[in-house]
Write an enzyme that holds these catalytic residues in place. Structure first.
Site, PDB file in Angstrom:
ATOM      1  N   GLN A  38      -1.517   2.662   0.512  1.00 31.51           N
ATOM      2  CA  GLN A  38      -1.145   2.577  -1.003  1.00 31.51           C
ATOM      3  C   GLN A  38      -0.702   1.131  -1.507  1.00 31.51           C
ATOM      4  O   GLN A  38      -1.759   0.307  -1.871  1.00 31.51           O
ATOM      5  CB  GLN A  38      -0.096   3.663  -1.460  1.00 31.51           C
ATOM      6  N   ASP A  39       0.665   0.963  -1.302  1.00 29.74           N
ATOM      7  CA  ASP A  39       1.109  -0.656  -1.913  1.00 29.74           C
ATOM      8  C   ASP A  39       2.047  -0.979  -0.573  1.00 29.74           C
ATOM      9  O   ASP A  39       2.347  -0.216   0.202  1.00 29.74           O
ATOM     10  CB  ASP A  39       1.316  -0.578  -3.193  1.00 29.74           C
ATOM     11  N   PRO A  40       2.176  -2.292  -0.590  1.00 23.75           N
ATOM     12  CA  PRO A  40       3.141  -2.792   0.206  1.00 23.75           C
ATOM     13  C   PRO A  40       4.513  -1.978   0.542  1.00 23.75           C
ATOM     14  O   PRO A  40       4.840  -1.688  -0.467  1.00 23.75           O
ATOM     15  CB  PRO A  40       3.192  -4.193   0.334  1.00 23.75           C
ATOM     16  N   ASN A  66       4.915   0.647  -6.440  1.00 24.36           N
ATOM     17  CA  ASN A  66       3.564   0.759  -7.720  1.00 24.36           C
ATOM     18  C   ASN A  66       3.844  -0.061  -8.448  1.00 24.36           C
ATOM     19  O   ASN A  66       3.210  -0.094  -9.743  1.00 24.36           O
ATOM     20  CB  ASN A  66       3.490   2.219  -7.978  1.00 24.36           C
TER      21      ASN A  66
END
EC number: 3.2.2.27
Length: 225
Positions: free
Chosen positions: A64-66, A134
């Site tokens: 998804q994101d880091p 996010n």
């Protein structure tokens, strides 16, 4: 940009980098890196594409994101830099790897050895503010990473897409399943791992597909440092 990417990715994506949305994304990132603490380090943003060339991709693992804690993110989905404590989802990935293939659990959390063998460890958003999951969602990264998925889907040589959780599975519609393989389950997060991730055997299944295609399997076992 060109110096950050393998030539094969530059050739696939160079038109994308000229588009207005990407120019806006770049300006936003310049401001964010100047004013906030952003992960990963700006030199590591494109590590997924740096370590795994377009031509070498055999498997894609979508994240998804880091990670948004200090020192964790290294530009590869689920992976952390050596010396950093393994996050819960990664611990569960290693537990499933042990059950599936018999690999011992490594003393670090870096997945670079997978990336170097053709496993594209791609987050759908490539940057994040410290402590704010996010926070860079909806800023333009998704358009670029959707394009990465599209160019792989357009490729004749099959790719195995490993999709863990609902967020990754939303990308299924972009994948041409007449050419490519999808392995999916719940996310390895502690909240969902027992609802279908554990026992899903993604690593041996990916290797079975590769061998069926006449490709060398991935050595999923990670050596201690």
């Amino acid at each position: 940009m060109k110096q950050l990417l393998q030539d094969s990715w530059w050739n696939q994506l160079k038109e994308e980098f000229e588009k207005p949305y990407y120019q806006e994304l770049r300006e936003m990132l310049k401001r964010e890196y100047a004013e906030q603490t952003i992960y990963p380090d700006s030199r590591d943003i494109f590590n997924a594409l740096h370590y795994t060339s377009y031509d070498d991709v055999k498997v894609v693992i979508l994240g998804q994101d880091p990670y948004h804690g200090p020192g964790q993110a290294q530009g590869l989905s689920f992976s952390v830099k050596p010396g950093v404590k393994q996050p819960p989802s990664l611990k569960n990935i290693f537990l499933e790897l042990q059950q599936d293939i018999g690999c011992s659990i490594p003393n670090h959390g870096s997945l670079v050895s997978w990336a170097k063998q053709g496993v594209l460890l791609l987050n759908t958003v490539l940057t994040v503010r410290r402590g704010q999951a996010n926070s860079h969602k909806g800023k333009g990264w998704e358009r670029l990473t959707d394009r990465i998925i599209d160019v792989l889907s357009e490729r004749e040589r099959p790719v195995i897409f490993i999709l863990w959780g609902r967020h990754a599975q939303m990308k299924k519609e972009r994948i041409d399943t007449s050419k490519h393989f999808i392995i999916e389950s719940t996310h390895p997060s502690p909240f969902s791992a027992r609802n279908g991730f554990f026992g899903s055997r993604p690593f041996s299944r990916a290797n079975a597909y590769l061998e069926k295609m006449g490709e060398a399997p991935i050595d999923w076992c990670i050596k201690d440092l």
